[in-house]
Motif scaffolding. Sequence first.
Motif, short mmCIF file in Angstrom:
data_model
loop_
_atom_site.label_atom_id
_atom_site.label_comp_id
_atom_site.label_asym_id
_atom_site.label_seq_id
_atom_site.Cartn_x
_atom_site.Cartn_y
_atom_site.Cartn_z
N MET A 1 0.83 -1.15 -0.07
CA MET A 1 -0.09 0.04 -0.04
C MET A 1 1.03 1.20 -0.09
O MET A 1 1.81 1.36 0.86
N MET A 2 0.46 2.04 -0.91
CA MET A 2 1.21 3.44 -0.94
C MET A 2 0.75 4.55 -0.13
O MET A 2 -0.17 4.30 0.34
N GLN A 3 1.66 5.59 0.26
CA GLN A 3 1.33 6.66 0.85
C GLN A 3 1.10 7.71 0.07
O GLN A 3 1.85 7.95 -1.00
N THR A 4 -0.03 8.41 0.24
CA THR A 4 -0.39 9.64 -0.65
C THR A 4 -0.22 10.80 0.27
O THR A 4 -0.62 10.98 1.49
N ILE A 5 0.58 11.93 -0.31
CA ILE A 5 0.72 13.18 0.34
C ILE A 5 0.43 14.31 -0.50
O ILE A 5 -0.14 14.30 -1.85
N VAL A 6 0.02 15.55 -0.02
CA VAL A 6 -0.34 16.61 -0.73
C VAL A 6 0.61 18.03 -0.42
O VAL A 6 0.75 18.18 0.77
N ALA A 7 0.84 18.53 -1.56
CA ALA A 7 1.81 19.53 -1.51
C ALA A 7 1.35 20.57 -2.66
O ALA A 7 1.03 20.23 -3.61
N ASN A 8 1.24 22.07 -1.93
CA ASN A 8 0.72 23.02 -2.72
C ASN A 8 -0.68 22.60 -3.57
O ASN A 8 -0.66 23.10 -4.65
N GLY A 9 -1.57 21.76 -2.99
CA GLY A 9 -2.63 21.50 -3.66
C GLY A 9 -2.65 20.61 -4.56
O GLY A 9 -3.81 19.87 -5.38
N GLN A 10 -1.40 19.67 -4.81
CA GLN A 10 -1.33 18.52 -5.76
C GLN A 10 -0.95 17.35 -5.02
O GLN A 10 -0.57 17.55 -3.83
N LYS A 11 -1.61 16.10 -5.48
CA LYS A 11 -1.72 14.92 -4.84
C LYS A 11 -0.33 14.29 -5.42
O LYS A 11 -0.23 14.12 -6.66
N PHE A 12 0.45 13.49 -4.53
CA PHE A 12 1.64 12.77 -4.88
C PHE A 12 1.39 11.45 -4.28
O PHE A 12 0.99 11.44 -3.00
N ASP A 13 1.73 10.35 -4.93
CA ASP A 13 1.84 8.89 -4.28
C ASP A 13 3.29 8.65 -3.87
O ASP A 13 4.31 9.04 -4.81
N LEU A 14 3.66 8.00 -3.11
CA LEU A 14 5.07 7.59 -2.85
C LEU A 14 5.19 6.44 -2.61
O LEU A 14 4.38 5.53 -2.21
N PHE A 15 6.28 5.87 -3.49
CA PHE A 15 6.51 4.42 -3.54
C PHE A 15 8.08 4.36 -2.97
O PHE A 15 9.03 5.16 -3.11
N HIS A 16 8.35 2.84 -2.85
CA HIS A 16 9.56 2.74 -2.11
C HIS A 16 10.02 1.16 -2.33
O HIS A 16 9.13 0.44 -2.58
N THR A 17 11.26 1.16 -2.26
CA THR A 17 11.84 -0.34 -2.12
C THR A 17 12.81 -0.24 -0.78
O THR A 17 13.40 0.60 -0.43
#
Length: 204
Positions: free
Chosen positions: A1-17
């Motif tokens: 399950m990814m983490q979603t964040i918001v920055a300056n009104g834009q949504k970003f999904d965080l992926f990782h290894t």
Amino acid sequence: MMQTIVANGQKFDLFHTTGKVEEAGKNMETKITGSGGGGFIYRGTGGNAPISIKSKTVVHDQFFITDDTGNEHSFQLQNFNVACRTGNRLSVVWAVRQGKKTGPYIMVYNHSTSSAYYNSKSMAKLFRRPVLFLIGIEILLLLLGTTAGFFYWLIPVAFGYWALEGTIAANRVKKQVDINHLSTVSAQQTSIKNQENAFPAKEG
């Protein structure tokens, strides 16, 4: 399950290894640039511009990690300056703006030493508002400037704020990344195979 964040009104999904470091290496690249030195002398008058020499050191990190499923991953990162050794548990995080398929690496976390490393410049560029937003504001100020000259003075202010808000957003994102999520959820590491900036474009 990814983490979603918001920055300056834009949504970003965080992926990782996440996995164990098998091998790690580092090298430094120094870039030297010069300017000035030009000029002319005519009938005893004139002169030469002063010479300016600048140097910049770029840090390159390369390491191999094996995830919890036994798959090996290689990473070549720039301007993170990660401190790690064989056997350390490491997470490499990249952010993808929703609607896009790729995004840059933004963070490396060493679970063994509880240390986080960031490419702050790349994060500031990613998390500020799109350049079209800035262009729209600049055009609006130009139009308003035809009615009141005061608005012309706000054009460089708008540009400065646009550049600064990326840094502010990046600092907020650093606090939003869930470290516990990185250490406990490692099965989704291959959710995005096509990662942008596996070897980031050289800056400067």
